[in-house]
Design a protein around this motif. Structure first.
Motif, PDB file in Angstrom:
ATOM      1  N   ASP A 130       0.839  -1.201   0.000  1.00 27.50           N
ATOM      2  CA  ASP A 130       0.000   0.000   0.000  1.00 27.50           C
ATOM      3  C   ASP A 130       0.871   1.247   0.000  1.00 27.50           C
ATOM      4  O   ASP A 130       1.901   1.301   0.671  1.00 27.50           O
ATOM      5  N   THR A 131       0.432   2.263  -0.759  1.00 28.81           N
ATOM      6  CA  THR A 131       1.109   3.560  -0.733  1.00 28.81           C
ATOM      7  C   THR A 131       0.102   4.700  -0.550  1.00 28.81           C
ATOM      8  O   THR A 131       0.292   5.811  -1.039  1.00 28.81           O
ATOM      9  N   THR A 132      -0.989   4.416   0.170  1.00 26.52           N
ATOM     10  CA  THR A 132      -2.014   5.439   0.442  1.00 26.52           C
ATOM     11  C   THR A 132      -1.423   6.656   1.134  1.00 26.52           C
ATOM     12  O   THR A 132      -1.774   7.796   0.826  1.00 26.52           O
ATOM     13  N   PHE A 133      -0.516   6.429   2.091  1.00 27.45           N
ATOM     14  CA  PHE A 133       0.014   7.536   2.897  1.00 27.45           C
ATOM     15  C   PHE A 133       1.177   8.254   2.212  1.00 27.45           C
ATOM     16  O   PHE A 133       1.682   9.243   2.726  1.00 27.45           O
ATOM     17  N   ARG A 134       1.591   7.750   1.050  1.00 23.09           N
ATOM     18  CA  ARG A 134       2.673   8.388   0.284  1.00 23.09           C
ATOM     19  C   ARG A 134       2.131   8.860  -1.061  1.00 23.09           C
ATOM     20  O   ARG A 134       1.708   9.991  -1.205  1.00 23.09           O
ATOM     21  N   ASP A 135       2.061   7.997  -2.038  1.00 25.76           N
ATOM     22  CA  ASP A 135       1.615   8.399  -3.371  1.00 25.76           C
ATOM     23  C   ASP A 135       0.149   8.818  -3.365  1.00 25.76           C
ATOM     24  O   ASP A 135      -0.240   9.786  -4.026  1.00 25.76           O
TER      25      ASP A 135
ATOM     26  N   PHE B  63      -3.609  14.254   4.888  1.00 29.05           N
ATOM     27  CA  PHE B  63      -4.334  13.569   5.957  1.00 29.05           C
ATOM     28  C   PHE B  63      -3.888  14.094   7.317  1.00 29.05           C
ATOM     29  O   PHE B  63      -2.728  14.470   7.509  1.00 29.05           O
ATOM     30  N   THR B  64      -4.799  14.081   8.268  1.00 30.33           N
ATOM     31  CA  THR B  64      -4.424  14.364   9.644  1.00 30.33           C
ATOM     32  C   THR B  64      -3.774  13.122  10.244  1.00 30.33           C
ATOM     33  O   THR B  64      -3.902  12.007   9.714  1.00 30.33           O
ATOM     34  N   VAL B  65      -3.103  13.306  11.353  1.00 28.01           N
ATOM     35  CA  VAL B  65      -2.510  12.164  12.057  1.00 28.01           C
ATOM     36  C   VAL B  65      -3.594  11.160  12.425  1.00 28.01           C
ATOM     37  O   VAL B  65      -3.432   9.949  12.241  1.00 28.01           O
ATOM     38  N   GLU B  66      -4.716  11.663  12.908  1.00 30.02           N
ATOM     39  CA  GLU B  66      -5.825  10.784  13.305  1.00 30.02           C
ATOM     40  C   GLU B  66      -6.330   9.961  12.119  1.00 30.02           C
ATOM     41  O   GLU B  66      -6.607   8.765  12.252  1.00 30.02           O
ATOM     42  N   GLN B  67      -6.448  10.601  10.964  1.00 30.67           N
ATOM     43  CA  GLN B  67      -6.924   9.885   9.776  1.00 30.67           C
ATOM     44  C   GLN B  67      -5.936   8.810   9.334  1.00 30.67           C
ATOM     45  O   GLN B  67      -6.328   7.692   8.970  1.00 30.67           O
ATOM     46  N   ILE B  68      -4.654   9.130   9.349  1.00 29.01           N
ATOM     47  CA  ILE B  68      -3.636   8.149   8.967  1.00 29.01           C
ATOM     48  C   ILE B  68      -3.679   6.945   9.891  1.00 29.01           C
ATOM     49  O   ILE B  68      -3.674   5.789   9.441  1.00 29.01           O
ATOM     50  N   VAL B  69      -3.755   7.204  11.184  1.00 33.52           N
ATOM     51  CA  VAL B  69      -3.769   6.104  12.156  1.00 33.52           C
ATOM     52  C   VAL B  69      -5.028   5.257  11.985  1.00 33.52           C
ATOM     53  O   VAL B  69      -4.977   4.014  12.044  1.00 33.52           O
TER      54      VAL B  69
ATOM     55  N   LEU C 219      -6.850   4.827   9.208  1.00 29.03           N
ATOM     56  CA  LEU C 219      -6.739   4.045   7.977  1.00 29.03           C
ATOM     57  C   LEU C 219      -5.738   2.909   8.141  1.00 29.03           C
ATOM     58  O   LEU C 219      -5.929   1.819   7.581  1.00 29.03           O
ATOM     59  N   PHE C 220      -4.692   3.149   8.894  1.00 31.19           N
ATOM     60  CA  PHE C 220      -3.727   2.086   9.189  1.00 31.19           C
ATOM     61  C   PHE C 220      -4.410   0.956   9.966  1.00 31.19           C
ATOM     62  O   PHE C 220      -4.186  -0.234   9.691  1.00 31.19           O
TER      63      PHE C 220
ATOM     64  N   HIS D  25     -15.210  -7.358   4.794  1.00 33.39           N
ATOM     65  CA  HIS D  25     -16.188  -6.352   5.229  1.00 33.39           C
ATOM     66  C   HIS D  25     -15.508  -5.014   5.496  1.00 33.39           C
ATOM     67  O   HIS D  25     -16.132  -3.954   5.386  1.00 33.39           O
ATOM     68  N   ALA D  26     -14.215  -5.049   5.856  1.00 24.65           N
ATOM     69  CA  ALA D  26     -13.494  -3.811   6.167  1.00 24.65           C
ATOM     70  C   ALA D  26     -13.424  -2.878   4.968  1.00 24.65           C
ATOM     71  O   ALA D  26     -13.294  -1.661   5.135  1.00 24.65           O
ATOM     72  N   ILE D  27     -13.524  -3.407   3.764  1.00 22.95           N
ATOM     73  CA  ILE D  27     -13.510  -2.558   2.570  1.00 22.95           C
ATOM     74  C   ILE D  27     -14.690  -1.592   2.595  1.00 22.95           C
ATOM     75  O   ILE D  27     -14.557  -0.404   2.279  1.00 22.95           O
ATOM     76  N   THR D  28     -15.858  -2.087   2.981  1.00 22.33           N
ATOM     77  CA  THR D  28     -17.042  -1.230   3.079  1.00 22.33           C
ATOM     78  C   THR D  28     -16.860  -0.190   4.179  1.00 22.33           C
ATOM     79  O   THR D  28     -17.233   0.984   4.022  1.00 22.33           O
ATOM     80  N   GLU D  29     -16.269  -0.582   5.287  1.00 20.05           N
ATOM     81  CA  GLU D  29     -16.004   0.358   6.378  1.00 20.05           C
ATOM     82  C   GLU D  29     -15.031   1.446   5.939  1.00 20.05           C
ATOM     83  O   GLU D  29     -15.199   2.619   6.280  1.00 20.05           O
ATOM     84  N   ILE D  30     -14.017   1.066   5.181  1.00 23.76           N
ATOM     85  CA  ILE D  30     -13.038   2.037   4.687  1.00 23.76           C
ATOM     86  C   ILE D  30     -13.711   3.047   3.775  1.00 23.76           C
ATOM     87  O   ILE D  30     -13.480   4.260   3.867  1.00 23.76           O
ATOM     88  N   ALA D  31     -14.554   2.563   2.862  1.00 27.58           N
ATOM     89  CA  ALA D  31     -15.250   3.459   1.938  1.00 27.58           C
ATOM     90  C   ALA D  31     -16.123   4.452   2.704  1.00 27.58           C
ATOM     91  O   ALA D  31     -16.147   5.655   2.391  1.00 27.58           O
ATOM     92  N   LYS D  32     -16.834   3.971   3.712  1.00 25.41           N
ATOM     93  CA  LYS D  32     -17.690   4.854   4.517  1.00 25.41           C
ATOM     94  C   LYS D  32     -16.854   5.887   5.264  1.00 25.41           C
ATOM     95  O   LYS D  32     -17.259   7.049   5.396  1.00 25.41           O
ATOM     96  N   TYR D  33     -15.685   5.478   5.741  1.00 28.68           N
ATOM     97  CA  TYR D  33     -14.810   6.406   6.466  1.00 28.68           C
ATOM     98  C   TYR D  33     -14.325   7.518   5.536  1.00 28.68           C
ATOM     99  O   TYR D  33     -14.326   8.696   5.902  1.00 28.68           O
ATOM    100  N   PHE D  34     -13.918   7.150   4.318  1.00 26.11           N
ATOM    101  CA  PHE D  34     -13.484   8.159   3.354  1.00 26.11           C
ATOM    102  C   PHE D  34     -14.612   9.146   3.072  1.00 26.11           C
ATOM    103  O   PHE D  34     -14.378  10.359   3.001  1.00 26.11           O
TER     104      PHE D  34
END
Length: 448
Positions: free
Chosen positions: A46-51, A59-65, A67-68, A308-317
């Protein structure tokens, strides 16, 4: 095998017969057959936090943590989501990296990304990371036009920084930027062969990331270098002896080929493909991580990922980061498993399997949906009622029910009056309950 020497040219090879710039790039064929050679073990990085982050509001620190945490939840200790990489340039990035390191997760492992210079490398040493990506532009477009150097100077610069990493016990992951416009045998192969020699010298495996920076890669067989994904991957294996486990593909979606190109990398001998959540990234974006999760499952089966976490990630975004996901985006868009056509709704009414790609409710916690418009017909309305109110086989409504016909008249009147939008769930719920009194007390758990 005869050693392939670096070809230090006076003038840049820009492959003008393939990349005329004033016209659409060309695909040339040599019809060479390359054998499929999928590694026993493949995985996703994954390179979400870079590229990925470069294309959005930082992203905020809270958002990065958070998503991690989601990446760890999705991987579910399977090792399929193997690594994720971070920037080190701002205090925010460093703070987020340290917080994520303190989580103690096995997967995804945290790595970093730097430019090929000693100042950047000092950041890696200071923070105590075991592996770092190093940017190594490899096409003459970059060597001559961006770096203002020649091939030999560039080669020496890269070797120097890799030796610096190896001498400090840090795994270098060499990002061969713009490889799909590079002179494969004139620059890439000699460079990678030297990197593999350094691996043997220091006893640390140097990793190679082949970067399709402009999405110019082509996945199907018989295509000439430099655009052929099969030829690049198999060539790195054949001419440079790069182990599959040390080889990674990183692509972009400029020509709509990012997923098939990443899959082709797996198919022709590369263990790792690099992605971002939702495919965020420069221009048209990176390869979507969720897409490669499903490609992995098709090739290898699900070893236990929590999909199921994919759906949770989408909702978070969408909810927390205010990111708009195009509704028809596969797996994560609001409409990815929604049907509007009456004939499709009729099929769903008979059996969801007819028009749904798989059990989206079981696998993604996303029930198949029917949206009502002027084309839905009685079948669409009946299917909507059954799904929305979660009616079992005993209680489900049939499309020939007279009450459905009355609701259809109301829908038709809406569009005859000039309406152009779909009927909302809330509107339809109210209308349905006028005719189906028994549904008034049915608990509805779906948000309208």
């Amino acid at each position: 095998m005869k050693k392939i020497e670096l070809k230090n040219v006076e003038n840049a090879n820009l492959y003008r017969e393939i990349f005329p710039y004033s016209d659409v790039p060309k695909i040339n064929f040599n019809m060479n057959e390359i054998k499929v050679d999928i590694p026993d073990k493949i995985w996703i990085t994954d390179t979400t936090f870079r590229d990925g982050q470069q294309s959005m509001t930082p992203f905020t620190v809270e958002q990065i943590v958070k998503l991690f945490d989601y990446l760890n939840k999705l991987d579910n200790n399977t090792g399929v989501i193997r690594q994720t990489e971070f920037f080190l340039y701002t205090n925010r990035d460093k703070e987020a990296l340290i917080e994520c390191m303190q989580k103690g997760y096995k997967f995804p492992e945290i790595t970093t990304w730097i430019r090929a210079n000693k100042n950047d490398f000092s950041l890696v040493k200071d923070i105590g990371i075991k592996e770092t990506g190093i940017l190594m532009s490899c096409s003459d477009y970059h060597i001559f036009k961006k770096l203002n150097m020649n091939r030999e100077q560039t080669y020496n610069k890269y070797i120097e920084i890799v030796e610096e990493a190896l001498s400090n016990g840090i795994v270098p992951r060499c990002h061969l930027e713009d490889i799909t416009r590079a002179d494969f045998f004139g620059f890439v192969v000699p460079l990678v062969n030297k990197l593999m020699e350094l691996s043997d010298k220091y006893g640390i495996q140097v990793k190679i990331r082949a970067c399709d920076t402009l999405g110019l890669g082509v996945s199907f067989p018989g295509v000439e270098l430099p655009r052929s994904v099969p030829a690049i991957i198999s060539g790195l294996r054949k001419y440079c002896n790069v182990p599959a486990s040390a080889l990674e593909w990183h692509g972009h979606n400029d020509f709509y080929c990012v997923v098939p190109n990443a899959t082709a990398a797996w198919m022709y001998g590369c263990s790792s493909v690099n992605t971002t959540l939702l495919g965020i990234g420069e221009r048209t974006g990176n390869c979507p991580l969720e897409a490669m999760v499903f490609q992995y499952c098709q090739l290898k089966g699900n070893p236990g990922m929590n999909i199921h976490a994919i759906t949770e990630i989408a909702k978070y975004f969408e909810n927390e980061m205010k990111y708009e996901i195009p509704p028809r985006t596969p797996f994560v868009g609001t409409d990815f498993n929604v049907t509007r056509a009456g004939i499709h709704a009729d099929g769903i009414l008979k059996d969801q399997e007819i028009y749904n790609i798989f059990d989206t409710e079981k696998i993604l916690d996303r029930p198949v949906l029917v949206a009502i418009n002027e084309y839905s017909g009685s079948a669409g309305i009946a299917a909507w009622i059954n799904i929305y109110f979660k009616l079992n086989k005993e209680n489900e409504v049939h499309k020939k029910d007279d009450r459905v016909a009355e609701i259809k008249k109301w829908v038709d009147n809406q569009y005859e009056g000039g309406r152009t939008t779909s009927i909302t769930n809330k509107e339809l719920e109210i209308e349905v309950k006028r005719y189906f009194k028994e549904l008034i007390d049915v608990e509805n758990t779906r948000a309208s």
